[in-house]
Design a protein around this motif. Structure first.
Motif, PDB file in Angstrom:
ATOM      1  N   LEU A 244       0.832  -1.204   0.000  1.00 28.68           N
ATOM      2  CA  LEU A 244       0.000   0.000   0.000  1.00 28.68           C
ATOM      3  C   LEU A 244       0.869   1.256   0.000  1.00 28.68           C
ATOM      4  O   LEU A 244       0.679   2.158  -0.816  1.00 28.68           O
ATOM      5  N   TRP A 245       1.837   1.315   0.914  1.00 25.80           N
ATOM      6  CA  TRP A 245       2.685   2.499   1.030  1.00 25.80           C
ATOM      7  C   TRP A 245       3.512   2.711  -0.245  1.00 25.80           C
ATOM      8  O   TRP A 245       3.610   3.830  -0.750  1.00 25.80           O
ATOM      9  N   ASN A 246       4.076   1.647  -0.781  1.00 27.65           N
ATOM     10  CA  ASN A 246       4.882   1.768  -2.001  1.00 27.65           C
ATOM     11  C   ASN A 246       4.030   2.207  -3.196  1.00 27.65           C
ATOM     12  O   ASN A 246       4.481   3.014  -4.018  1.00 27.65           O
ATOM     13  N   ARG A 247       2.810   1.699  -3.293  1.00 28.36           N
ATOM     14  CA  ARG A 247       1.900   2.109  -4.371  1.00 28.36           C
ATOM     15  C   ARG A 247       1.587   3.600  -4.261  1.00 28.36           C
ATOM     16  O   ARG A 247       1.639   4.338  -5.256  1.00 28.36           O
ATOM     17  N   LEU A 248       1.282   4.059  -3.047  1.00 24.83           N
ATOM     18  CA  LEU A 248       0.999   5.484  -2.855  1.00 24.83           C
ATOM     19  C   LEU A 248       2.235   6.332  -3.146  1.00 24.83           C
ATOM     20  O   LEU A 248       2.132   7.384  -3.788  1.00 24.83           O
ATOM     21  N   ALA A 249       3.400   5.887  -2.684  1.00 20.01           N
ATOM     22  CA  ALA A 249       4.640   6.641  -2.917  1.00 20.01           C
ATOM     23  C   ALA A 249       4.952   6.727  -4.411  1.00 20.01           C
ATOM     24  O   ALA A 249       5.377   7.788  -4.904  1.00 20.01           O
ATOM     25  N   ASP A 250       4.734   5.635  -5.154  1.00 26.66           N
ATOM     26  CA  ASP A 250       4.966   5.658  -6.602  1.00 26.66           C
ATOM     27  C   ASP A 250       4.030   6.647  -7.290  1.00 26.66           C
ATOM     28  O   ASP A 250       4.449   7.405  -8.173  1.00 26.66           O
ATOM     29  N   LYS A 251       2.772   6.639  -6.890  1.00 23.83           N
ATOM     30  CA  LYS A 251       1.814   7.582  -7.472  1.00 23.83           C
ATOM     31  C   LYS A 251       2.166   9.023  -7.110  1.00 23.83           C
ATOM     32  O   LYS A 251       1.990   9.928  -7.917  1.00 23.83           O
ATOM     33  N   TYR A 252       2.671   9.225  -5.896  1.00 21.44           N
ATOM     34  CA  TYR A 252       3.093  10.560  -5.481  1.00 21.44           C
ATOM     35  C   TYR A 252       4.240  11.051  -6.373  1.00 21.44           C
ATOM     36  O   TYR A 252       4.211  12.162  -6.887  1.00 21.44           O
ATOM     37  N   ARG A 253       5.249  10.187  -6.557  1.00 22.01           N
ATOM     38  CA  ARG A 253       6.409  10.564  -7.384  1.00 22.01           C
ATOM     39  C   ARG A 253       6.031  10.825  -8.834  1.00 22.01           C
ATOM     40  O   ARG A 253       6.607  11.687  -9.489  1.00 22.01           O
ATOM     41  N   SER A 254       5.057  10.076  -9.356  1.00 21.27           N
ATOM     42  CA  SER A 254       4.662  10.246 -10.757  1.00 21.27           C
ATOM     43  C   SER A 254       3.513  11.240 -10.927  1.00 21.27           C
ATOM     44  O   SER A 254       3.022  11.438 -12.035  1.00 21.27           O
TER      45      SER A 254
ATOM     46  N   THR B 194       0.369  11.084 -10.083  1.00 22.96           N
ATOM     47  CA  THR B 194      -0.849  10.456 -10.617  1.00 22.96           C
ATOM     48  C   THR B 194      -1.845  10.102  -9.516  1.00 22.96           C
ATOM     49  O   THR B 194      -2.724   9.269  -9.727  1.00 22.96           O
ATOM     50  N   MET B 195      -1.736  10.747  -8.358  1.00 21.83           N
ATOM     51  CA  MET B 195      -2.627  10.451  -7.238  1.00 21.83           C
ATOM     52  C   MET B 195      -3.970  11.154  -7.391  1.00 21.83           C
ATOM     53  O   MET B 195      -4.032  12.284  -7.854  1.00 21.83           O
ATOM     54  N   SER B 196      -5.000  10.461  -6.934  1.00 23.01           N
ATOM     55  CA  SER B 196      -6.291  11.126  -6.782  1.00 23.01           C
ATOM     56  C   SER B 196      -6.214  11.993  -5.521  1.00 23.01           C
ATOM     57  O   SER B 196      -5.286  11.849  -4.711  1.00 23.01           O
ATOM     58  N   GLU B 197      -7.174  12.850  -5.336  1.00 24.48           N
ATOM     59  CA  GLU B 197      -7.201  13.694  -4.127  1.00 24.48           C
ATOM     60  C   GLU B 197      -7.310  12.831  -2.868  1.00 24.48           C
ATOM     61  O   GLU B 197      -6.670  13.123  -1.863  1.00 24.48           O
ATOM     62  N   ASP B 198      -8.138  11.786  -2.923  1.00 24.48           N
ATOM     63  CA  ASP B 198      -8.273  10.890  -1.766  1.00 24.48           C
ATOM     64  C   ASP B 198      -6.963  10.190  -1.450  1.00 24.48           C
ATOM     65  O   ASP B 198      -6.578  10.066  -0.284  1.00 24.48           O
ATOM     66  N   GLU B 199      -6.253   9.722  -2.471  1.00 30.48           N
ATOM     67  CA  GLU B 199      -4.967   9.068  -2.255  1.00 30.48           C
ATOM     68  C   GLU B 199      -3.946  10.043  -1.687  1.00 30.48           C
ATOM     69  O   GLU B 199      -3.190   9.694  -0.786  1.00 30.48           O
ATOM     70  N   ARG B 200      -3.951  11.264  -2.181  1.00 28.02           N
ATOM     71  CA  ARG B 200      -3.010  12.279  -1.688  1.00 28.02           C
ATOM     72  C   ARG B 200      -3.284  12.582  -0.217  1.00 28.02           C
ATOM     73  O   ARG B 200      -2.375  12.664   0.599  1.00 28.02           O
ATOM     74  N   ARG B 201      -4.556  12.721   0.127  1.00 30.75           N
ATOM     75  CA  ARG B 201      -4.918  12.985   1.524  1.00 30.75           C
ATOM     76  C   ARG B 201      -4.476  11.834   2.415  1.00 30.75           C
ATOM     77  O   ARG B 201      -3.862  12.036   3.452  1.00 30.75           O
ATOM     78  N   ARG B 202      -4.746  10.580   1.991  1.00 34.97           N
ATOM     79  CA  ARG B 202      -4.369   9.400   2.777  1.00 34.97           C
ATOM     80  C   ARG B 202      -2.846   9.303   2.901  1.00 34.97           C
ATOM     81  O   ARG B 202      -2.321   9.051   3.986  1.00 34.97           O
ATOM     82  N   PHE B 203      -2.117   9.522   1.813  1.00 33.44           N
ATOM     83  CA  PHE B 203      -0.656   9.473   1.819  1.00 33.44           C
ATOM     84  C   PHE B 203      -0.086  10.489   2.810  1.00 33.44           C
ATOM     85  O   PHE B 203       0.781  10.166   3.625  1.00 33.44           O
ATOM     86  N   ASN B 204      -0.593  11.708   2.767  1.00 35.70           N
ATOM     87  CA  ASN B 204      -0.118  12.750   3.684  1.00 35.70           C
ATOM     88  C   ASN B 204      -0.454  12.419   5.132  1.00 35.70           C
ATOM     89  O   ASN B 204       0.370  12.628   6.032  1.00 35.70           O
ATOM     90  N   GLN B 205      -1.653  11.910   5.367  1.00 26.78           N
ATOM     91  CA  GLN B 205      -2.048  11.555   6.730  1.00 26.78           C
ATOM     92  C   GLN B 205      -1.195  10.415   7.279  1.00 26.78           C
ATOM     93  O   GLN B 205      -0.719  10.478   8.415  1.00 26.78           O
TER      94      GLN B 205
END
Length: 126
Positions: free
Chosen positions: A15-25, A27-38
């Motif tokens: 989960l964390w690696n998937r979110l981090a990859d999307k962050y770097r590229s 390509t995150m949705s707003e919900d994913e960005r909020r969850r990643f930051n939290q």
């Protein structure tokens, strides 16, 4: 004392690696960005003080009994429907905290803790 944050395997690490990859590229949705930051904020707070007031950390007895070690829950947010929670434990090594899972707030009255799936500990450091 600062704790080293480790990622539970395989699920939380994925989960964390998937979110981090999307962050770097970017390509995150707003919900994913909020969850990643939290999640990132909570991991930072856990590393410096697992008892930080805003985390509202407490042991989940039902999970501790089921898994045979103390399982703790910390808040990602509060006063929000389905507010996120991180589940974690001390270990595998001295000074380690392993994040074992993420879930929207379980409704204890409906037996939701029985549905929580936790990752395993990474290999114990030498």
């Amino acid at each position: 004392m600062n704790f080293k944050i480790r990622l539970g395997v395989p699920d939380f690490e994925e989960l964390w690696n998937r979110l981090a990859d999307k962050y770097r590229s970017n390509t995150m949705s707003e919900d994913e960005r909020r969850r990643f930051n939290q999640i990132g904020k909570v991991m930072k707070l856990l590393s410096s003080n697992p008892r930080h007031n805003s985390l509202r950390t407490h042991e989940i007895d039902e999970l501790s009994r089921e898994f045979g070690f103390k399982v703790w829950q910390s808040y990602l947010e509060n006063n929000t429907p389905a507010a996120g929670r991180l589940f974690w434990a001390y270990g595998p090594g001295k000074g380690d905290i392993t994040i074992l899972g993420y879930s929207p707030h379980p409704d204890e009255k409906k037996g939701a803790y029985k549905r929580i799936k936790l990752s395993g500990f990474p290999i114990k450091p030498e």
